[in-house]
Structure formats: C-alpha cells, structure tokens
Design a protein around this motif. Structure first.
Motif, PDB file in Angstrom:
ATOM      1  N   THR A   1       0.826  -1.210   0.000  1.00  0.00           N
ATOM      2  CA  THR A   1       0.000   0.000   0.000  1.00  0.00           C
ATOM      3  C   THR A   1       0.858   1.257   0.000  1.00  0.00           C
ATOM      4  O   THR A   1       0.579   2.209  -0.741  1.00  0.00           O
ATOM      5  CB  THR A   1      -0.936   0.000   1.219  1.00  0.00           C
ATOM      6  N   VAL A   2       1.917   1.263   0.820  1.00  0.00           N
ATOM      7  CA  VAL A   2       2.824   2.413   0.860  1.00  0.00           C
ATOM      8  C   VAL A   2       3.495   2.615  -0.494  1.00  0.00           C
ATOM      9  O   VAL A   2       3.620   3.750  -0.985  1.00  0.00           O
ATOM     10  CB  VAL A   2       3.882   2.223   1.965  1.00  0.00           C
ATOM     11  N   LEU A   3       3.926   1.537  -1.123  1.00  0.00           N
ATOM     12  CA  LEU A   3       4.564   1.633  -2.437  1.00  0.00           C
ATOM     13  C   LEU A   3       3.586   2.161  -3.493  1.00  0.00           C
ATOM     14  O   LEU A   3       3.950   2.991  -4.328  1.00  0.00           O
ATOM     15  CB  LEU A   3       5.108   0.264  -2.858  1.00  0.00           C
ATOM     16  N   ILE A   4       2.344   1.671  -3.435  1.00  0.00           N
ATOM     17  CA  ILE A   4       1.343   2.121  -4.407  1.00  0.00           C
ATOM     18  C   ILE A   4       1.060   3.601  -4.239  1.00  0.00           C
ATOM     19  O   ILE A   4       0.983   4.360  -5.216  1.00  0.00           O
ATOM     20  CB  ILE A   4       0.051   1.294  -4.266  1.00  0.00           C
ATOM     21  N   VAL A   5       0.904   4.048  -2.989  1.00  0.00           N
ATOM     22  CA  VAL A   5       0.647   5.464  -2.729  1.00  0.00           C
ATOM     23  C   VAL A   5       1.817   6.317  -3.215  1.00  0.00           C
ATOM     24  O   VAL A   5       1.625   7.386  -3.823  1.00  0.00           O
ATOM     25  CB  VAL A   5       0.378   5.693  -1.232  1.00  0.00           C
ATOM     26  N   SER A   6       3.040   5.851  -2.977  1.00  0.00           N
ATOM     27  CA  SER A   6       4.223   6.594  -3.426  1.00  0.00           C
ATOM     28  C   SER A   6       4.259   6.698  -4.947  1.00  0.00           C
ATOM     29  O   SER A   6       4.547   7.764  -5.507  1.00  0.00           O
ATOM     30  CB  SER A   6       5.495   5.905  -2.912  1.00  0.00           C
ATOM     31  N   VAL A   7       3.962   5.581  -5.623  1.00  0.00           N
ATOM     32  CA  VAL A   7       3.942   5.593  -7.085  1.00  0.00           C
ATOM     33  C   VAL A   7       2.860   6.536  -7.602  1.00  0.00           C
ATOM     34  O   VAL A   7       3.069   7.283  -8.571  1.00  0.00           O
ATOM     35  CB  VAL A   7       3.722   4.171  -7.629  1.00  0.00           C
ATOM     36  N   GLN A   8       1.698   6.540  -6.942  1.00  0.00           N
ATOM     37  CA  GLN A   8       0.607   7.423  -7.372  1.00  0.00           C
ATOM     38  C   GLN A   8       0.993   8.886  -7.217  1.00  0.00           C
ATOM     39  O   GLN A   8       0.666   9.725  -8.081  1.00  0.00           O
ATOM     40  CB  GLN A   8      -0.662   7.126  -6.565  1.00  0.00           C
ATOM     41  N   ILE A   9       1.680   9.224  -6.135  1.00  0.00           N
ATOM     42  CA  ILE A   9       2.091  10.616  -5.908  1.00  0.00           C
ATOM     43  C   ILE A   9       3.111  11.040  -6.957  1.00  0.00           C
ATOM     44  O   ILE A   9       3.049  12.146  -7.509  1.00  0.00           O
ATOM     45  CB  ILE A   9       2.651  10.779  -4.489  1.00  0.00           C
ATOM     46  N   VAL A  10       4.083  10.161  -7.249  1.00  0.00           N
ATOM     47  CA  VAL A  10       5.081  10.469  -8.278  1.00  0.00           C
ATOM     48  C   VAL A  10       4.410  10.617  -9.642  1.00  0.00           C
ATOM     49  O   VAL A  10       4.721  11.543 -10.410  1.00  0.00           O
ATOM     50  CB  VAL A  10       6.165   9.374  -8.321  1.00  0.00           C
ATOM     51  N   LEU A  11       3.486   9.719  -9.970  1.00  0.00           N
ATOM     52  CA  LEU A  11       2.769   9.789 -11.249  1.00  0.00           C
ATOM     53  C   LEU A  11       1.965  11.079 -11.346  1.00  0.00           C
ATOM     54  O   LEU A  11       1.924  11.733 -12.401  1.00  0.00           O
ATOM     55  CB  LEU A  11       1.851   8.579 -11.394  1.00  0.00           C
TER      56      LEU A  11
ATOM     57  N   THR B   1       2.648  13.918  -9.818  1.00  0.00           N
ATOM     58  CA  THR B   1       3.562  15.049  -9.959  1.00  0.00           C
ATOM     59  C   THR B   1       4.104  15.152 -11.376  1.00  0.00           C
ATOM     60  O   THR B   1       4.185  16.244 -11.951  1.00  0.00           O
ATOM     61  CB  THR B   1       4.721  14.915  -8.966  1.00  0.00           C
ATOM     62  N   VAL B   2       4.488  14.006 -11.960  1.00  0.00           N
ATOM     63  CA  VAL B   2       5.012  14.014 -13.328  1.00  0.00           C
ATOM     64  C   VAL B   2       3.946  14.494 -14.307  1.00  0.00           C
ATOM     65  O   VAL B   2       4.217  15.311 -15.200  1.00  0.00           O
ATOM     66  CB  VAL B   2       5.511  12.608 -13.715  1.00  0.00           C
ATOM     67  N   THR B   3       2.715  14.000 -14.145  1.00  0.00           N
ATOM     68  CA  THR B   3       1.629  14.413 -15.035  1.00  0.00           C
ATOM     69  C   THR B   3       1.362  15.909 -14.910  1.00  0.00           C
ATOM     70  O   THR B   3       1.192  16.613 -15.910  1.00  0.00           O
ATOM     71  CB  THR B   3       0.347  13.626 -14.711  1.00  0.00           C
ATOM     72  N   LEU B   4       1.319  16.405 -13.666  1.00  0.00           N
ATOM     73  CA  LEU B   4       1.085  17.839 -13.452  1.00  0.00           C
ATOM     74  C   LEU B   4       2.214  18.667 -14.042  1.00  0.00           C
ATOM     75  O   LEU B   4       1.982  19.731 -14.629  1.00  0.00           O
ATOM     76  CB  LEU B   4       0.942  18.109 -11.958  1.00  0.00           C
ATOM     77  N   SER B   5       3.457  18.174 -13.923  1.00  0.00           N
ATOM     78  CA  SER B   5       4.609  18.898 -14.453  1.00  0.00           C
ATOM     79  C   SER B   5       4.584  18.970 -15.972  1.00  0.00           C
ATOM     80  O   SER B   5       5.123  19.919 -16.562  1.00  0.00           O
ATOM     81  CB  SER B   5       5.906  18.217 -13.993  1.00  0.00           C
TER      82      SER B   5
ATOM     83  N   GLY C   1       9.543  18.992  -9.821  1.00  0.00           N
ATOM     84  CA  GLY C   1       8.357  18.409  -9.204  1.00  0.00           C
ATOM     85  C   GLY C   1       8.685  17.167  -8.395  1.00  0.00           C
ATOM     86  O   GLY C   1       8.146  16.956  -7.304  1.00  0.00           O
ATOM     87  N   LEU C   2       9.613  16.341  -8.903  1.00  0.00           N
ATOM     88  CA  LEU C   2       9.989  15.127  -8.178  1.00  0.00           C
ATOM     89  C   LEU C   2      10.744  15.461  -6.891  1.00  0.00           C
ATOM     90  O   LEU C   2      10.576  14.793  -5.869  1.00  0.00           O
ATOM     91  CB  LEU C   2      10.842  14.227  -9.078  1.00  0.00           C
ATOM     92  N   ILE C   3      11.562  16.504  -6.940  1.00  0.00           N
ATOM     93  CA  ILE C   3      12.279  16.916  -5.725  1.00  0.00           C
ATOM     94  C   ILE C   3      11.284  17.351  -4.644  1.00  0.00           C
ATOM     95  O   ILE C   3      11.407  16.974  -3.472  1.00  0.00           O
ATOM     96  CB  ILE C   3      13.266  18.061  -6.050  1.00  0.00           C
ATOM     97  N   LEU C   4      10.296  18.136  -5.037  1.00  0.00           N
ATOM     98  CA  LEU C   4       9.284  18.565  -4.079  1.00  0.00           C
ATOM     99  C   LEU C   4       8.438  17.388  -3.604  1.00  0.00           C
ATOM    100  O   LEU C   4       7.974  17.367  -2.456  1.00  0.00           O
ATOM    101  CB  LEU C   4       8.385  19.634  -4.711  1.00  0.00           C
TER     102      LEU C   4
END
Length: 277
Positions: free
Chosen positions: A52-62, A64-68, A99-102
C-alpha cells in the motif's frame, strides 16, 4: 480579481479541453493500472502495508510528473499561444525534476506523520503527558507542511514554466511573489481544487478532469498574479515614489481593468453557436 480569474480560467480550459481530457484519461488509466498491478502482488496480510505504501508513493510520483507535463502546456494556453499535443514533453524535463524533488519532501513528511501516529498508539504504555503533547505537536506541524506542499507545488511549477534558464532561487522567488500579491486568489484555487476532488471522487468520472482542470486554473491564476505584478510596477512609475501601498494597488487595479476593457470579449454564444466564431 476573482471575476477576472473565473472568466479567463473558463476560456483557457475551453480552448484546449479536448487535449486535456485525453491527457486526463491517460493519467487515470495509468493510475488505475498501477494500483491493480500493485495489489495483485499481495499474497498475505503481512505484505498489505508495504504494498500500500509503495502504491501510494507511485501514485504521488505519477501525479507530480503528469502535473509537471500539463502545466507548461496550459501555460501556453494561458498566454494565448498555440498549445498542441506535441508541446507537452519537449524541454519539460527540468520541470519534472523540480516536481519530483518537491514530491520527495511530501513523501518524507508523510513518513514522519505515519511514524507520529504510531507513537500516538503507544500513549497507553508511555504515560508522560509531555511526550504525548510533543508527538501531537510534531504531527500537527507535519500536517501543515503537507498542506503547504499541496498549495505551493502548483505555484512553484507554474513559476518554472515561465522564462528560460531559470535558477531554483528565481523560481521560488517568483512563486512567493505570486502568492504574496494575490493570496486570496490562490486560497480560492485551493478550495476549488478540494471541491473538484471531492465531487470527482463521488462521480468517479470527474477524477479524469481533476489534474487537467487544476493545471489550467493554476496557470491562469499565476498569469493573472504576475500580470498584476507588472501593473503594480507600472503604477509605481506613474504615481511616483512616496505614495501609500493602497494607492499603488488601486492604480494597478485600474490598469488591469483598462487592459481587460481593451481585450475582445468572449461570450457563451461561442459555446452555443461555435461555427460563428
């Protein structure tokens, strides 16, 4: 300023709505796909928390990349420039890196908040009220840091899309300037984002448009904020030094209204009968 924002935000989104809807659909498919694949790896209950933690982390990164990627595209639309699908990626990697740094900051804050909750569960075994108060205070600070990230990330990424060869110091300075000049506008954008997210969660389909709409309205808000900064500088030059801040702001507002008056006005007839425009 809010009325100007609503007017320009609507038309900036309307002009590129098809491309943004396509991008939102692709993001939703990727987000759903990674979630389904991630949960398929759970074989027993002990793996649930880690996966679950890994999935949430991947979702947040995805996210951020999409927003960027969407923000530079929406920035071109907000400036009245040609915004096409092939302008999404070229030259956007520095913005993605920022975005990834933030986002790393967000993940660290989330981990701290999770650990704080774990410590709170130990309050039955540790009777010290000072310890419990310290843990609650840390949790509150981390929570506000997360809220600050959610508000400030779009502003920083918007600032990174304007100009070339921008340094990190310049980007953060411009973001702080935009936030300081029109804080009520950005609070309005934040509240609008929360309402959009909740309504999208209820309707499910609305989540497809959440990121595209937020990218568009954030760029519109940033464009209006920086335009107001230029009007404020012009007001200082025309009014001269020694005036009060209110006089400068009133003059800047007049210049903004004058600029708005000189622009061609678009009406809802363009939506009802688009073939006439």
């Amino acid at each position: 300023m809010i009325s100007r924002f609503l007017y320009h935000a609507f038309w900036n989104f309307y002009d590129v709505m098809g491309t943004l809807a396509l991008c939102g659909t692709l993001y939703a498919v990727l987000a759903l796909g990674t979630t389904v694949v991630g949960f398929s790896f759970i074989n027993n209950a002990s793996q649930t928390t880690l996966v679950t933690v890994l999935i949430v982390s991947v979702q947040i990164v995805l996210l951020t990349v999409t927003l960027s990627l969407l923000l530079p595209f929406c920035g071109r639309a907000a400036r009245g420039e040609s915004a096409r699908l092939n302008t999404l990626w070229p030259g956007r990697s520095p913005i993605v890196y920022l975005g990834l740094i933030l986002t790393i900051w967000l993940l660290v804050c989330t981990a701290l908040l999770f650990n704080a909750n774990l410590y709170l569960n130990l309050q039955n075994t540790i009777a010290s009220p000072i310890f419990r108060m310290a843990v609650i205070l840390i949790g509150a600070l981390v929570g506000w840091a997360l809220a600050g990230w959610l508000l400030f990330l779009p502003i920083v990424l918007c600032a990174a899309t304007f100009g070339s060869r921008l340094t990190l110091k310049t980007v953060f300075s411009n973001a702080l300037l935009a936030l300081a000049l029109s804080p009520l506008l950005w609070i309005f954008v934040g509240i609008f984002g929360v309402i959009l997210l909740v309504s999208g969660g209820i309707t499910r389909v609305g989540l497809i448009l959440f990121l595209p709409v937020m990218a568009s309205v954030s760029q519109t808000a940033y464009q209006i904020s920086m335009q107001y900064a230029s009007f404020l500088a012009e007001a200082k030059d025309t009014c001269g030094a020694g005036k009060s801040l209110k006089e400068y702001k009133d003059r800047a507002t007049e210049l903004a209204q004058l600029w708005e008056y000189r622009q061609p006005r678009r009406t809802f007839k363009e939506i009802i009968r688009p073939w006439e425009y």
